[in-house]
Design a protein around this motif. Structure first.
Motif, PDB file in Angstrom:
ATOM      1  N   TYR A 137      24.869  -1.585  -1.310  1.00 32.02           N
ATOM      2  CA  TYR A 137      25.073  -0.471  -2.231  1.00 32.02           C
ATOM      3  C   TYR A 137      23.781   0.321  -2.417  1.00 32.02           C
ATOM      4  CZ  TYR A 137      29.673  -2.280  -3.378  1.00 32.02           C
ATOM      5  OH  TYR A 137      30.982  -2.684  -3.303  1.00 32.02           O
ATOM      6  N   ASP A 138      23.949   1.608  -2.635  1.00 29.54           N
ATOM      7  CA  ASP A 138      22.794   2.474  -2.874  1.00 29.54           C
ATOM      8  C   ASP A 138      22.145   2.164  -4.214  1.00 29.54           C
ATOM      9  OD1 ASP A 138      23.325   3.784  -0.480  1.00 29.54           O
ATOM     10  OD2 ASP A 138      24.542   5.333  -1.439  1.00 29.54           O
ATOM     11  N   SER A 139      22.970   1.876  -5.206  1.00 29.87           N
ATOM     12  CA  SER A 139      22.462   1.634  -6.550  1.00 29.87           C
ATOM     13  C   SER A 139      23.263   0.521  -7.215  1.00 29.87           C
ATOM     14  CB  SER A 139      22.551   2.910  -7.392  1.00 29.87           C
ATOM     15  OG  SER A 139      22.012   2.717  -8.679  1.00 29.87           O
ATOM     16  N   ILE A 140      22.576  -0.290  -7.988  1.00 32.90           N
ATOM     17  CA  ILE A 140      23.193  -1.423  -8.679  1.00 32.90           C
ATOM     18  C   ILE A 140      23.076  -1.219 -10.180  1.00 32.90           C
ATOM     19  CG2 ILE A 140      23.045  -3.910  -9.101  1.00 32.90           C
ATOM     20  CD1 ILE A 140      24.070  -3.210  -6.310  1.00 32.90           C
ATOM     21  N   SER A 141      24.196  -1.304 -10.890  1.00 34.21           N
ATOM     22  CA  SER A 141      24.164  -1.249 -12.350  1.00 34.21           C
ATOM     23  C   SER A 141      23.796  -2.613 -12.911  1.00 34.21           C
ATOM     24  CB  SER A 141      25.528  -0.804 -12.891  1.00 34.21           C
ATOM     25  OG  SER A 141      25.786   0.537 -12.553  1.00 34.21           O
ATOM     26  N   LEU A 142      23.176  -2.594 -14.076  1.00 33.03           N
ATOM     27  CA  LEU A 142      22.675  -3.818 -14.689  1.00 33.03           C
ATOM     28  C   LEU A 142      23.597  -4.205 -15.842  1.00 33.03           C
ATOM     29  CD1 LEU A 142      18.990  -2.583 -14.700  1.00 33.03           C
ATOM     30  CD2 LEU A 142      20.102  -4.019 -12.973  1.00 33.03           C
ATOM     31  N   SER A 143      24.337  -5.282 -15.650  1.00 30.18           N
ATOM     32  CA  SER A 143      25.293  -5.732 -16.667  1.00 30.18           C
ATOM     33  C   SER A 143      24.617  -6.780 -17.539  1.00 30.18           C
ATOM     34  CB  SER A 143      26.547  -6.305 -16.005  1.00 30.18           C
ATOM     35  OG  SER A 143      27.465  -6.739 -16.992  1.00 30.18           O
ATOM     36  N   ALA A 144      24.159  -6.348 -18.699  1.00 27.27           N
ATOM     37  CA  ALA A 144      23.404  -7.222 -19.600  1.00 27.27           C
ATOM     38  C   ALA A 144      24.262  -7.684 -20.765  1.00 27.27           C
ATOM     39  CB  ALA A 144      22.175  -6.482 -20.135  1.00 27.27           C
ATOM     40  N   THR A 145      23.983  -8.894 -21.237  1.00 24.38           N
ATOM     41  CA  THR A 145      24.652  -9.391 -22.439  1.00 24.38           C
ATOM     42  C   THR A 145      23.980  -8.778 -23.667  1.00 24.38           C
ATOM     43  OG1 THR A 145      23.203 -11.345 -22.407  1.00 24.38           O
ATOM     44  CG2 THR A 145      25.384 -11.563 -21.400  1.00 24.38           C
ATOM     45  N   VAL A 146      24.794  -8.249 -24.577  1.00 22.92           N
ATOM     46  CA  VAL A 146      24.297  -7.588 -25.785  1.00 22.92           C
ATOM     47  C   VAL A 146      24.805  -8.347 -27.006  1.00 22.92           C
ATOM     48  CG1 VAL A 146      24.311  -5.459 -27.140  1.00 22.92           C
ATOM     49  CG2 VAL A 146      24.260  -5.359 -24.635  1.00 22.92           C
ATOM     50  N   PRO A 147      23.911  -8.828 -27.890  1.00 27.57           N
ATOM     51  CA  PRO A 147      24.343  -9.590 -29.066  1.00 27.57           C
ATOM     52  C   PRO A 147      25.229  -8.763 -29.998  1.00 27.57           C
ATOM     53  CG  PRO A 147      21.976  -9.825 -28.703  1.00 27.57           C
ATOM     54  CD  PRO A 147      22.448  -8.716 -27.810  1.00 27.57           C
ATOM     55  N   ARG A 148      26.212  -9.468 -30.610  1.00 23.66           N
ATOM     56  CA  ARG A 148      27.070  -8.877 -31.616  1.00 23.66           C
ATOM     57  C   ARG A 148      27.148  -9.815 -32.817  1.00 23.66           C
ATOM     58  NH1 ARG A 148      32.087  -7.119 -27.629  1.00 23.66           N
ATOM     59  NH2 ARG A 148      31.268  -5.087 -26.986  1.00 23.66           N
ATOM     60  N   PRO A 149      27.593  -9.310 -33.968  1.00 22.11           N
ATOM     61  CA  PRO A 149      27.742 -10.178 -35.135  1.00 22.11           C
ATOM     62  C   PRO A 149      28.690 -11.333 -34.858  1.00 22.11           C
ATOM     63  CG  PRO A 149      27.890  -7.865 -35.773  1.00 22.11           C
ATOM     64  CD  PRO A 149      27.910  -7.903 -34.278  1.00 22.11           C
ATOM     65  N   GLY A 150      28.481 -12.441 -35.557  1.00 22.90           N
ATOM     66  CA  GLY A 150      29.356 -13.586 -35.411  1.00 22.90           C
ATOM     67  C   GLY A 150      29.041 -14.441 -34.202  1.00 22.90           C
TER      68      GLY A 150
ATOM     69  N   TYR B 198      26.956  -2.089 -19.236  1.00 22.26           N
ATOM     70  CA  TYR B 198      26.784  -1.691 -17.839  1.00 22.26           C
ATOM     71  C   TYR B 198      25.805  -0.520 -17.820  1.00 22.26           C
ATOM     72  CZ  TYR B 198      30.625  -4.805 -16.879  1.00 22.26           C
ATOM     73  OH  TYR B 198      31.407  -5.941 -16.776  1.00 22.26           O
ATOM     74  N   ILE B 199      24.593  -0.803 -17.367  1.00 18.52           N
ATOM     75  CA  ILE B 199      23.475   0.126 -17.506  1.00 18.52           C
ATOM     76  C   ILE B 199      23.037   0.629 -16.133  1.00 18.52           C
ATOM     77  CG2 ILE B 199      21.130   0.381 -18.384  1.00 18.52           C
ATOM     78  CD1 ILE B 199      21.824  -2.233 -20.092  1.00 18.52           C
ATOM     79  N   PRO B 200      23.139   1.917 -15.879  1.00 20.32           N
ATOM     80  CA  PRO B 200      22.656   2.439 -14.594  1.00 20.32           C
ATOM     81  C   PRO B 200      21.139   2.339 -14.521  1.00 20.32           C
ATOM     82  CG  PRO B 200      23.281   4.241 -16.038  1.00 20.32           C
ATOM     83  CD  PRO B 200      23.699   2.979 -16.738  1.00 20.32           C
ATOM     84  N   TYR B 201      20.625   2.094 -13.322  1.00 17.01           N
ATOM     85  CA  TYR B 201      19.179   1.982 -13.151  1.00 17.01           C
ATOM     86  C   TYR B 201      18.579   3.317 -12.735  1.00 17.01           C
ATOM     87  CZ  TYR B 201      14.624   0.868 -11.220  1.00 17.01           C
ATOM     88  OH  TYR B 201      13.283   0.856 -10.952  1.00 17.01           O
TER      89      TYR B 201
END
Length: 215
Positions: A82-95, A102-105
């Motif tokens: 792939y030309d570009s890879i998105s960065l799938s990060a875990t994001v904290p939530r309440p509870g 899904y964050i584009p680089y």
């Protein structure tokens, strides 16, 4: 041909032998943990307002995009880079929950930081887990464990054909000499990457973190 990707010619690919071998394994993944230096980030970047969390996501993105093997994915006998890879990060939530962002680089830090901040804030407010159910391959999975200065890490994997690399980083620790470091774990599919490529990832990610020395 998939948009934004090129197909690898297995007849001329130098790693075709390794690809065919390791795809037959029941456990074809391997994980490597090493420490990276975050002194510049913590002593220069953070006091200047840089988010260590977002800076680390960017550093992982820099490492991924510096290594062609980490942008490769396969479906059966078809390998795509792939030309570009998105960065799938875990994001904290309440509870004690989390959601997947899904964050584009973008190589440019300011552009990336603004986009990453907005996506993370939106994900934190959401309720849908946002898990990738197999519809996307142009991603890398990221997770942060700021509570643990771990020495090794292994990830949950759905099966031997999952070829999306995983990246995790742990607690930032200050040494007696004032240097800061943290552990980083990289888990990859051996059909697509070897130790050489993992080493190249660490080199590029470290370079991204070191540039905050100029902050």
């Amino acid at each position: 041909m998939t948009s934004g990707a090129r197909e690898i010619d297995l007849a001329t690919w130098s790693r075709a032998g390794q690809f065919n071998l390791f795809r037959t394994y029941d456990r074809p993944h391997f994980a490597t943990t090493a420490r990276v230096d975050v002194t510049a980030l913590m002593t220069k970047g953070k006091p200047a307002g840089v988010s260590p969390y977002r800076a680390f996501i960017h550093a992982i993105g820099a490492g991924v995009h510096a290594v062609p093997a980490l942008k490769m994915r396969f479906e059966k006998d078809r390998v795509l880079e792939y030309d570009s890879i998105s960065l799938s990060a875990t994001v904290p939530r309440p509870g004690e929950s989390f959601g997947y962002a899904y964050i584009p680089y973008f190589e440019d830090w300011d552009r990336f930081d603004a986009s990453c901040k907005a996506i993370i804030e939106e994900t934190a407010k959401g309720t849908d887990l946002g898990a990738n159910t197999g519809q996307r391959f142009d991603v890398a999975y990221l997770s942060c464990l700021p509570w643990i200065d771990f020495t090794a890490l292994d990830n949950a994997l759905p099966g031997p054909d999952d070829c999306i690399p995983r990246f995790s980083w742990g607690k930032f620790v200050e040494a007696s000499d004032g240097r800061w470091s943290c552990p980083v774990a990289v888990q990859v599919h051996h059909a697509l990457a070897d130790g050489l490529q993992v080493g190249q990832f660490f080199e590029a990610a470290q370079a991204s973190l070191d540039r905050f020395a100029k902050a």
